[in-house]
Scaffold this active site. Structure first.
Site, PDB file in Angstrom:
ATOM      1  N   GLU A 175       0.776  -1.162   0.175  1.00  0.00           N
ATOM      2  CA  GLU A 175       0.001  -0.025   0.182  1.00  0.00           C
ATOM      3  C   GLU A 175       0.859   1.146   0.063  1.00  0.00           C
ATOM      4  OE1 GLU A 175      -2.619  -0.523   3.421  1.00  0.00           O
ATOM      5  OE2 GLU A 175      -3.502  -2.178   2.532  1.00  0.00           O
ATOM      6  N   ASN A 218       2.062  -5.131  -3.226  1.00  0.00           N
ATOM      7  CA  ASN A 218       0.555  -5.563  -2.944  1.00  0.00           C
ATOM      8  C   ASN A 218      -0.045  -4.395  -2.443  1.00  0.00           C
ATOM      9  OD1 ASN A 218      -1.375  -7.737  -2.006  1.00  0.00           O
ATOM     10  ND2 ASN A 218      -0.798  -7.205  -0.024  1.00  0.00           N
ATOM     11  N   HIS A 254     -10.070  -6.684  -1.838  1.00  0.00           N
ATOM     12  CA  HIS A 254     -11.169  -6.425  -0.718  1.00  0.00           C
ATOM     13  C   HIS A 254     -12.450  -5.779  -1.206  1.00  0.00           C
ATOM     14  CE1 HIS A 254      -8.642  -7.703   2.530  1.00  0.00           C
ATOM     15  NE2 HIS A 254      -7.726  -6.855   2.274  1.00  0.00           N
ATOM     16  N   GLU A 283      -5.895 -11.155  -1.049  1.00  0.00           N
ATOM     17  CA  GLU A 283      -6.820 -11.007   0.310  1.00  0.00           C
ATOM     18  C   GLU A 283      -8.169 -10.963   0.044  1.00  0.00           C
ATOM     19  OE1 GLU A 283      -5.234  -7.481   2.479  1.00  0.00           O
ATOM     20  OE2 GLU A 283      -2.997  -7.972   2.184  1.00  0.00           O
ATOM     21  N   ASP A 285     -12.002 -11.022  -0.368  1.00  0.00           N
ATOM     22  CA  ASP A 285     -13.053 -11.076   0.436  1.00  0.00           C
ATOM     23  C   ASP A 285     -14.141 -10.182  -0.125  1.00  0.00           C
ATOM     24  OD1 ASP A 285     -12.263  -8.515   1.613  1.00  0.00           O
ATOM     25  OD2 ASP A 285     -12.182  -9.487   3.607  1.00  0.00           O
TER      26      ASP A 285
END
Ligand code: XIL
Length: 372
Positions: A175, A218, A254, A283, A285
Site C-alpha cells: 500500500e 501488494n 477486498h 486478500e 473477500d
C-alpha cells in the site's frame, strides 16, 4: 500456453515443499487434512495455490475469543484440509513480530510456517514496508535517517532471513500509493523520512536475505486499471530499468457488493504479466450490507459467489497468476465487521464452517480448470 506454464509451476512447487517429518507429539487433528478429498486444494490445477489468511493478531486481540490459529481445532482442521497456501494475517507485521526495538516475537510466525510445512502448504509473507500496524517504538520514536535506514535493513534481513527458503512470496511493499496514485509521502514513515528510494532498497535487502522468495508489490483498489495501478505499473518499469529485484504484483481484492465488479481485473493483471511479473490475488473477500436480521439474502449470496468466481477466473486466465488467497475462510474471524460498519458475511464459510455458495463455486471453477 497454460499447460506448459502449469508444468513449470508444478516443478517449482515441488522444490518449494520441504516437508518436515512430524514427531509424534506434533501430530494432531489437522495432520491428515491435506489428504482429504473434495476440498479446494484437491480441486485446484497442479501448480496453482489456493490460500487463506491465518487468523490471529490485529483485530482478533480485541475480540472475546482466544487466538484462533492456536486454540480452535476445527478451524485448524479446515485450514489444513482446504488450502495449500497460507498467509500470516497479522503475525509477520511489524507491530506483532518486532514489538520492541531490540526484541522480536517469532513464536506465532514460526508456528504458522511449521504448520504449513507439516501440511504441505506454501507461505506468503506479509509484510515488510507499510504505513500501518507499525509498533509505537518505531512510529513515535525519534531516529536519525541513518538509524531508521539500518532499522529497516536489520528488520528485513532478520525476518526474511529467518524464513529463508520457506516463503514462496513476500509482500515487500504494501500500500505505498494512495488512490490517486501518489506515494504516501506523509503516512509512510519510511518514504517520509528516507525518500522513495527506500522502497527499492527494501526489495534489494529482501532479495539478499532470501534469493528464492518472490518479491511483490501488494495493494487494495488495484484490481482494475486506474490511477493507483498505473502508478505501480510505472514503478515496476522503473525498477526493471534500474535492476531492482521485483517479481510480482498483487491485488488484495477486498471487494464489496456495494460496488460493481472490476471487470478489467484480468486485463490489469495481464499487463503486469506482460512485463514478466508474477501476479496474485492476495486478500480476497466480498463484503455486503447486512439486512436488519444480520442474515444475507439468497440474492446477496449469489452476487457474492459471482464476485469470488470472477476474481478466480480472471486469475486463472492470466499466465503467472498462480496464487489466489482469500482473507480468512470463515465469518467467525473476519476483519470486515470490525472495519466496515454494517457490512459483513464476507468470507466463503459461516461461523460454524458451513459452506456458502461462494465456496462451492470456487471449487467447481478450480476443478474445471484442472481438467483443461
Ligand atoms: C487486516 C487484518 O485482517 C486485521 O486483523 C487487522 O486488525 C488489520 O489488518 N490490507 C492488508 C491487510 O494488507 O494486512 C489488512 O489486514 C487488510 C487490508
Amino acid at each position: 500456453m497454460r499447460t506448459t506454464r502449469l508444468a513449470t509451476a508444478a516443478l517449482t512447487a515441488l522444490a518449494l515443499f520441504t516437508p518436515l517429518t512430524a514427531t509424534a507429539d506434533e501430530a494432531s487433528v489437522e495432520d491428515a487434512g491435506h489428504a482429504r478429498k473434495d476440498t479446494l486444494r484437491k480441486a485446484a490445477p497442479k501448480g496453482f495455490f489456493i490460500g487463506t489468511a491465518v487468523a490471529g493478531g490485529g483485530h482478533h486481540e480485541n475480540m472475546p475469543y482466544p487466538d484462533p490459529f492456536t486454540s480452535d481445532q476445527p478451524y485448524r482442521a479446515v485450514l489444513a484440509a482446504e488450502f495449500n497456501s497460507v498467509s500470516a494475517e497479522n503475525q509477520m507485521k511489524w507491530e506483532y513480530i518486532h514489538p520492541e526495538r531490540d526484541k522480536y516475537n517469532f513464536g506465532m510466525a514460526d508456528a504458522i510456517v511449521k504448520f504449513a510445512q507439516r501440511n504441505r502448504q506454501v507461505v506468503r509473507g506479509h509484510t515488510l514496508l507499510w504505513h500501518n500496524q507499525n509498533p509505537a517504538w518505531l512510529s513515535e520514536g525519534s531516529f536519525t535517517k541513518d538509524e531508521l535506514r539500518s532499522i529497516l535493513r536489520d528488520h528485513i534481513k532478520t525476518v526474511v532471513g529467518r524464513y529463508k527458503g520457506k516463503i514462496q512470496q513476500w509482500d515487500v511493499a504494501n500500500e505505498i500509493f494512495n488512490d490517486s496514485g501518489e506515494l504516501r509521502t506523509t503516512e509512510n514513515i519510511w518514504i517520509r523520512e528516507l525518500g522513495p528510494g527506500i522502497v527499492a532498497d527494501a526489495f534489494r535487502w529482501a532479495r539478499e536475505a532470501d534469493p528464492k522468495a518472490k518479491l511483490f508489490f501488494n495493494d487494495y483498489n488495484v484490481e482494475g486499471v486506474n490511477a493507483k495501478s498505473n502508478a505501480y505499473y510505472a514503478l515496476v518499469k522503473q525498477f526493471q530499468a534500474q535492476g531492482v529485484p521485483v517479481d510480482g504484483f498483487s491485488a488484495q481484492a477486498h471487494l464489496s457488493t456495494r460496488y460493481g465488479f472490476p471487470g478489467d481485473l484480468r486485463a490489469n493483471l495481464q499487463r503486469f504479466a506482460d512485463l514478466g511479473l508474477e501476479t496474485a490475488i492476495t486478500e480476497l473477500d466480498v463484503r455486503m450490507d447486512l439486512p436488519a436480521d444480520g442474515v444475507p439474502t439468497p440474492a446477496q449470496l449469489a452476487q457474492q459467489a459471482d464476485y469470488y468466481n470472477r476474481t478466480l477466473v480472471a486469475c486463472l486466465n492470466v499466465e503467472g497468476c498462480d496464487s489466489f488467497t482469500i482473507w480468512g475462510f470463515t465469518d467467525k474471524y473476519s476483519w470486515v465487521p470490525v472495519f466496515f460498519e454494517g457490512e459483513g458475511a464476507a468470507t466463503v464459510m459461516w461461523d460454524d464452517f458451513g459452506k456458502k455458495p461462494a465456496y462451492h463455486v470456487l471449487k467447481e471453477t478450480l476443478a474445471k480448470a484442472g481438467r483443461r
